[in-house]
Scaffold this active site. Sequence first.
Site, PDB file in Angstrom:
ATOM      1  N   HIS A 188       0.811  -1.215   0.000  1.00  0.00           N
ATOM      2  CA  HIS A 188       0.000   0.000   0.000  1.00  0.00           C
ATOM      3  C   HIS A 188       0.843   1.264   0.000  1.00  0.00           C
ATOM      4  O   HIS A 188       0.395   2.309  -0.460  1.00  0.00           O
ATOM      5  CB  HIS A 188      -1.012  -0.033   1.142  1.00  0.00           C
ATOM      6  CG  HIS A 188      -2.140  -0.942   0.807  1.00  0.00           C
ATOM      7  ND1 HIS A 188      -2.171  -2.252   1.204  1.00  0.00           N
ATOM      8  CD2 HIS A 188      -3.227  -0.749   0.028  1.00  0.00           C
ATOM      9  CE1 HIS A 188      -3.248  -2.821   0.697  1.00  0.00           C
ATOM     10  NE2 HIS A 188      -3.909  -1.933  -0.013  1.00  0.00           N
ATOM     11  N   ARG A 295     -10.337   4.200  -1.397  1.00  0.00           N
ATOM     12  CA  ARG A 295      -9.980   3.282  -0.303  1.00  0.00           C
ATOM     13  C   ARG A 295     -10.325   3.961   1.022  1.00  0.00           C
ATOM     14  O   ARG A 295      -9.507   4.669   1.600  1.00  0.00           O
ATOM     15  CB  ARG A 295      -8.489   2.952  -0.347  1.00  0.00           C
ATOM     16  CG  ARG A 295      -8.075   2.059  -1.510  1.00  0.00           C
ATOM     17  CD  ARG A 295      -6.577   1.788  -1.460  1.00  0.00           C
ATOM     18  NE  ARG A 295      -6.162   0.657  -2.273  1.00  0.00           N
ATOM     19  CZ  ARG A 295      -5.713   0.762  -3.533  1.00  0.00           C
ATOM     20  NH1 ARG A 295      -5.632   1.932  -4.128  1.00  0.00           N
ATOM     21  NH2 ARG A 295      -5.337  -0.322  -4.199  1.00  0.00           N
ATOM     22  N   ARG A 331     -15.167   2.195  -1.450  1.00  0.00           N
ATOM     23  CA  ARG A 331     -15.053   0.847  -0.888  1.00  0.00           C
ATOM     24  C   ARG A 331     -15.195   0.931   0.619  1.00  0.00           C
ATOM     25  O   ARG A 331     -14.584   1.801   1.252  1.00  0.00           O
ATOM     26  CB  ARG A 331     -13.686   0.286  -1.265  1.00  0.00           C
ATOM     27  CG  ARG A 331     -13.378  -1.015  -0.563  1.00  0.00           C
ATOM     28  CD  ARG A 331     -12.134  -1.638  -1.087  1.00  0.00           C
ATOM     29  NE  ARG A 331     -10.932  -1.045  -0.517  1.00  0.00           N
ATOM     30  CZ  ARG A 331      -9.708  -1.418  -0.843  1.00  0.00           C
ATOM     31  NH1 ARG A 331      -9.520  -2.339  -1.764  1.00  0.00           N
ATOM     32  NH2 ARG A 331      -8.658  -0.861  -0.289  1.00  0.00           N
ATOM     33  N   GLU A 430     -11.502 -10.276  -5.610  1.00  0.00           N
ATOM     34  CA  GLU A 430     -10.060 -10.306  -5.284  1.00  0.00           C
ATOM     35  C   GLU A 430      -9.667 -11.605  -4.602  1.00  0.00           C
ATOM     36  O   GLU A 430      -8.560 -11.727  -4.102  1.00  0.00           O
ATOM     37  CB  GLU A 430      -9.648  -9.074  -4.480  1.00  0.00           C
ATOM     38  CG  GLU A 430     -10.481  -8.774  -3.271  1.00  0.00           C
ATOM     39  CD  GLU A 430     -10.058  -7.485  -2.571  1.00  0.00           C
ATOM     40  OE1 GLU A 430      -9.014  -6.909  -2.902  1.00  0.00           O
ATOM     41  OE2 GLU A 430     -10.782  -7.079  -1.656  1.00  0.00           O
ATOM     42  N   ASN A 453      -4.437  -6.929  -7.209  1.00  0.00           N
ATOM     43  CA  ASN A 453      -3.314  -7.050  -6.269  1.00  0.00           C
ATOM     44  C   ASN A 453      -3.541  -8.258  -5.369  1.00  0.00           C
ATOM     45  O   ASN A 453      -2.677  -9.119  -5.206  1.00  0.00           O
ATOM     46  CB  ASN A 453      -3.183  -5.796  -5.399  1.00  0.00           C
ATOM     47  CG  ASN A 453      -3.151  -4.526  -6.209  1.00  0.00           C
ATOM     48  OD1 ASN A 453      -2.705  -4.547  -7.342  1.00  0.00           O
ATOM     49  ND2 ASN A 453      -3.640  -3.437  -5.653  1.00  0.00           N
ATOM     50  N   ASP A 454      -4.736  -8.306  -4.787  1.00  0.00           N
ATOM     51  CA  ASP A 454      -5.035  -9.449  -3.925  1.00  0.00           C
ATOM     52  C   ASP A 454      -5.365 -10.701  -4.736  1.00  0.00           C
ATOM     53  O   ASP A 454      -5.034 -11.811  -4.327  1.00  0.00           O
ATOM     54  CB  ASP A 454      -6.197  -9.113  -2.977  1.00  0.00           C
ATOM     55  CG  ASP A 454      -5.701  -8.334  -1.766  1.00  0.00           C
ATOM     56  OD1 ASP A 454      -4.640  -8.700  -1.224  1.00  0.00           O
ATOM     57  OD2 ASP A 454      -6.350  -7.354  -1.371  1.00  0.00           O
ATOM     58  N   ARG A 464       1.867 -10.516  -1.292  1.00  0.00           N
ATOM     59  CA  ARG A 464       2.116  -9.291  -2.067  1.00  0.00           C
ATOM     60  C   ARG A 464       3.094  -8.351  -1.377  1.00  0.00           C
ATOM     61  O   ARG A 464       3.635  -7.438  -1.998  1.00  0.00           O
ATOM     62  CB  ARG A 464       0.800  -8.552  -2.372  1.00  0.00           C
ATOM     63  CG  ARG A 464       0.103  -8.042  -1.149  1.00  0.00           C
ATOM     64  CD  ARG A 464      -1.297  -7.535  -1.468  1.00  0.00           C
ATOM     65  NE  ARG A 464      -1.310  -6.112  -1.794  1.00  0.00           N
ATOM     66  CZ  ARG A 464      -2.418  -5.399  -1.926  1.00  0.00           C
ATOM     67  NH1 ARG A 464      -3.601  -5.982  -1.800  1.00  0.00           N
ATOM     68  NH2 ARG A 464      -2.368  -4.123  -2.190  1.00  0.00           N
ATOM     69  N   CYS A 501      -9.568  -2.549 -10.554  1.00  0.00           N
ATOM     70  CA  CYS A 501      -9.047  -1.420  -9.775  1.00  0.00           C
ATOM     71  C   CYS A 501      -7.694  -1.754  -9.147  1.00  0.00           C
ATOM     72  O   CYS A 501      -7.121  -0.930  -8.443  1.00  0.00           O
ATOM     73  CB  CYS A 501     -10.047  -0.963  -8.714  1.00  0.00           C
ATOM     74  SG  CYS A 501     -10.427  -2.232  -7.507  1.00  0.00           S
TER      75      CYS A 501
END
Length: 559
Positions: A188, A295, A331, A430, A453-454, A464, A501
């Site tokens: 992040h 986020r 989100r 995800e 990403n996830d 990650r 996203c």
Amino acid sequence: MISIQGKGVSTGVAMGPLYYYQRAKSVIRRYQVEDAAAEWDRFKAAQAKAVEQLGDLAEKAREEAGDEAALLFETHQMMAEDMDYEEAIQGLINDEKLNAEAAVTDVAAQFAEMFAQMDDTYMQARAADVKDVSGRIIGILTGVVQGGIDSPVPVVLAADDLAPSETVQLDKSKILGFITEGGSGSSHTAILARTMGIPAIIGVGNQLKPEFEGREVIVDGSTGSIVVDADDATRAVMMAKREEQLKRQKLLEQLKGQPNITKDGQSIKVFCNIGNPEDVAAVLSNDGGGIGLFRSEFLYLNCSDYPTEDYQFEAYKKALSDMGGREVVIRTLDIGADKQIDYFQMPKEENPALGNRALRICLNRPEIFKTQLRALYRASAFGKLGIMFPMVTSVWEVKEARKMCELVKKELTEEGKPFADDVQIGIMIETPAAAVMSDRLAKLVDFFSCGTNDLTQYTLACDRQNNDLGRFFNPHHPAVLRLLKMVCDNAHRNGVWVGICGELGADLELTETFLSIGIDELSVSPRSVLPLRQKIREVTVSEVKEKVLGELLSDEITL
Ligand code: PEP
Ligand code: MG
């Protein structure tokens, strides 16, 4: 001249003095003072500075998120000057000749304990405030700067690693670039650097030495190269590169206002990822068509206690109004894993990425979830809102989350509080489970947004956060891309739109693939909008689709 190689995770060239991030020291020295009056003056000066800093923060919060947001810092100001608090500290300094930082530490612990014992939940929550205020005063006394940067000029910031909670609190106007010893490209912190448009390099290990502090460094976020005390020739090359980038940016500017449409007429939405309402300015200046991922957990990471409904309402309302009627997908809280927040008091987990995170926390702690949903629905009256749930694995989770939405709408109706009746509900895809079940999940939502990403992390069983997995962590892996195609097909069969996203959305090597499988929206960091638009406008989908899908679905291998 010293050259260092790391991994570039946010592009751009920056030059400035190197500055090591100052983290609050956990060990507070404890000693007897000889001159108690002088020690008391030292405390009073630190207290005054803390009050001044809090005043500045209150003003900043008021500008960015309204009066309710400013109130938190104003309360902290009052706490810093509270008479009982001050008298207790004075007692320890005068009577026990204790040094100021130890006296503040002890009094903070006493007061926090006292608040925690109270019956009233509001008063219990003040324990975190008193710790926060005291931490600020102790930081000033020990020379550790809140926010991490005590420099009159902007710097290239170096750190062993930065947690998301540390990154969000940094004074962005002071940062020209980031360098970290550890970290990973999909962490992040790297994502935040890209959102802020700041060059960043990770994984330099121990190549960065303490003696480099204050010396001039040049970082190139696209190649991962760092030069300390560059010679004239190298500096000229790097600066030429910076000029080149600025020129390219100017050319891209010409694409502002142009549609995201392929040569053969297929259009796709290009939206932006943001972490707080301030980022809307970058979305608008880069001509993002909407916000595909806000986020919301970064609001929580920025607070020292649970943000109230009103505080969140102001922040969401600001983002929605500033976007002037364009779509904004917010989100719900996604903490856990690498985003830890002290006041949630989550038990330590062996495998936090597989643990109690995101929607799981919201469903287990409905009071937190409800507060956020109330704020979101109230804000929906000010723009075009989509609400999205992260880390879904099962149909029942979405049903339960939707039930909470219905309850919130019923409550707001009874209270006569307005909200929009066209709020879209979506989920993040995800986890492999959500991708595989997307045919059923599509029956419950208006949209999907793929968190690659996830999805990469969970599909490939690759952490990650781990920078050492090298070729094993491959977001281009056909398993990930096949899942995306499956999700897209299931979404479209059910009349649901689908976006991406995760960071992969901005990967220009995959734009043809995303267009070929029919992705409807790509949500990327603001700086990636125009390069992505340029790429989309160069593609003729009908010319590449067969080849792209053929390769993706083929069972052939080369031996
Ligand atoms: C993702 O997982 O791809 C995503 C967009 O969410 P985050 O990076 O915040 O986990
Ligand atoms: Mg995610």
